[in-house]
Motif scaffolding. Structure first.
Motif, PDB file in Angstrom:
ATOM      1  N   ASP A  47      76.043  56.079 103.120  1.00 48.59           N
ATOM      2  CA  ASP A  47      76.667  57.093 102.265  1.00 48.59           C
ATOM      3  C   ASP A  47      77.945  56.483 101.700  1.00 48.59           C
ATOM      4  OD1 ASP A  47      78.121  59.206 101.233  1.00 48.59           O
ATOM      5  OD2 ASP A  47      77.970  60.468 103.014  1.00 48.59           O
ATOM      6  N   THR A  48      77.948  56.216 100.375  1.00 47.81           N
ATOM      7  CA  THR A  48      79.109  55.527  99.805  1.00 47.81           C
ATOM      8  C   THR A  48      79.260  55.851  98.321  1.00 47.81           C
ATOM      9  OG1 THR A  48      80.234  53.392  99.696  1.00 47.81           O
ATOM     10  CG2 THR A  48      77.854  53.383  99.290  1.00 47.81           C
ATOM     11  N   THR A  78      76.964  64.684 101.285  1.00 45.56           N
ATOM     12  CA  THR A  78      76.965  65.012 102.719  1.00 45.56           C
ATOM     13  C   THR A  78      75.884  66.030 103.041  1.00 45.56           C
ATOM     14  OG1 THR A  78      79.343  64.570 102.873  1.00 45.56           O
ATOM     15  CG2 THR A  78      78.351  65.889 104.631  1.00 45.56           C
ATOM     16  N   THR A  79      75.782  67.067 102.233  1.00 46.53           N
ATOM     17  CA  THR A  79      74.752  68.101 102.442  1.00 46.53           C
ATOM     18  C   THR A  79      73.360  67.514 102.254  1.00 46.53           C
ATOM     19  OG1 THR A  79      76.266  69.813 101.656  1.00 46.53           O
ATOM     20  CG2 THR A  79      73.922  70.357 101.661  1.00 46.53           C
ATOM     21  N   ILE A  80      73.194  66.697 101.228  1.00 49.11           N
ATOM     22  CA  ILE A  80      71.892  66.083 100.947  1.00 49.11           C
ATOM     23  C   ILE A  80      71.435  65.225 102.122  1.00 49.11           C
ATOM     24  CG2 ILE A  80      70.742  64.329  99.513  1.00 49.11           C
ATOM     25  CD1 ILE A  80      72.559  65.415  97.180  1.00 49.11           C
ATOM     26  N   ALA A  86      71.390  52.325 100.129  1.00 44.15           N
ATOM     27  CA  ALA A  86      72.729  52.806  99.793  1.00 44.15           C
ATOM     28  C   ALA A  86      72.585  53.990  98.847  1.00 44.15           C
ATOM     29  CB  ALA A  86      73.545  51.701  99.138  1.00 44.15           C
ATOM     30  N   VAL A  87      73.133  55.129  99.237  1.00 48.90           N
ATOM     31  CA  VAL A  87      73.093  56.326  98.393  1.00 48.90           C
ATOM     32  C   VAL A  87      74.493  56.537  97.833  1.00 48.90           C
ATOM     33  CG1 VAL A  87      72.669  58.806  98.315  1.00 48.90           C
ATOM     34  CG2 VAL A  87      71.229  57.346  99.739  1.00 48.90           C
ATOM     35  N   ILE A  93      75.072  56.477 107.776  1.00 45.26           N
ATOM     36  CA  ILE A  93      76.387  55.900 108.088  1.00 45.26           C
ATOM     37  C   ILE A  93      77.306  56.087 106.887  1.00 45.26           C
ATOM     38  CG2 ILE A  93      77.653  53.809 108.691  1.00 45.26           C
ATOM     39  CD1 ILE A  93      75.072  52.781 109.982  1.00 45.26           C
ATOM     40  N   ASN A  94      78.444  56.697 107.123  1.00 47.21           N
ATOM     41  CA  ASN A  94      79.419  56.896 106.052  1.00 47.21           C
ATOM     42  C   ASN A  94      80.305  55.655 105.944  1.00 47.21           C
ATOM     43  OD1 ASN A  94      82.051  57.800 104.802  1.00 47.21           O
ATOM     44  ND2 ASN A  94      80.817  59.639 104.527  1.00 47.21           N
ATOM     45  N   PHE A  95      80.192  54.972 104.838  1.00 50.29           N
ATOM     46  CA  PHE A  95      80.911  53.714 104.636  1.00 50.29           C
ATOM     47  C   PHE A  95      82.422  53.925 104.686  1.00 50.29           C
ATOM     48  CE2 PHE A  95      82.308  49.926 102.307  1.00 50.29           C
ATOM     49  CZ  PHE A  95      81.486  48.946 102.833  1.00 50.29           C
TER      50      PHE A  95
END
Length: 206
Positions: free
Chosen positions: A86-87, A17-19, A7-8, A33-35
């Motif tokens: 991604d959260t 998002t860029t990272i 989890a980032v 995956i965007n939570f």
């Protein structure tokens, strides 16, 4: 079977998002995956919500919790080898901060590692200023508010890692950038190295 779940987390405007796009360039096998996107899909289906700000403001807390848990269970059921979620660790709402990874959610995710990203509030504010749609919907926060949000995020990330009995890594980027996207590039490289170390510990050959 999922080999690793990472989890980032970072506050809005940190450049996640860029990272994570750059991480995909380094490690194409990673599934990002965007939570919040998963939650919004469900919220749109069941509550007619059209965007995340409406989701935070309009939904009753119990409904919001159910959406979080449903999204976590969705991710845990996938067959991707390496999942990067991604959260956010702390969500700013009109009522105060709310945990992005409460106990039942982080347990359902079965995360191996939480990575908290911190940046200079001035850099975050500058990125937010360029997002006119976000400014229109949410207003422009101050440097002090961003500092507070990052501090609360750290506390919530520690609590989530303790609940999940997983690793917590904090990556800080408080130095001025010498070239465009320096922080994003260096952070993506550090994330890739962390994932490789995690897989090696698990005995997974990559």
């Amino acid at each position: 079977m999922v080999k690793a779940v990472v989890a980032v987390v970072a506050v809005p405007g940190a450049g996640k998002t860029t990272i994570l796009k750059k991480l995909k360039e380094i490690m194409p096998s990673v599934s990002v995956i965007n939570f919040g996107d998963l939650m919004l899909e469900e919220a749109s289906k069941y509550f007619g919500v059209t965007d995340r700000d409406e989701m935070r403001k309009r939904l009753a807390l119990d409904d919001y919790r159910k959406l979080q848990l449903r999204a976590a269970e969705n991710i845990a059921s996938r067959n991707d080898d390496i999942i990067v979620v991604d959260t956010h660790a702390a969500i700013s709402t009109p009522y105060g901060y709310y945990p992005g990874l409460p106990p039942e959610v982080i347990r359902a995710l079965n995360a191996d590692l939480i990575v908290l990203l911190e940046f200079r509030p001035e850099d975050i504010l500058a990125r937010r200023e360029t997002d006119q749609e976000a400014v229109r919907k949410r207003g422009l926060e101050s440097i002090e508010t961003i500092e507070e949000h990052q501090n609360i995020s750290k506390m919530f990330a520690v609590a989530a890692a303790n609940e999940a009995k997983c690793y917590l890594k904090i990556l800080r980027y408080y130095y001025p950038q010498q070239y465009p996207f320096q922080h994003a590039i260096e952070c993506a490289k550090e994330l890739a190295n962390l994932i490789k170390l995690l897989l090696q510990q698990k005995g997974v050959v990559i």
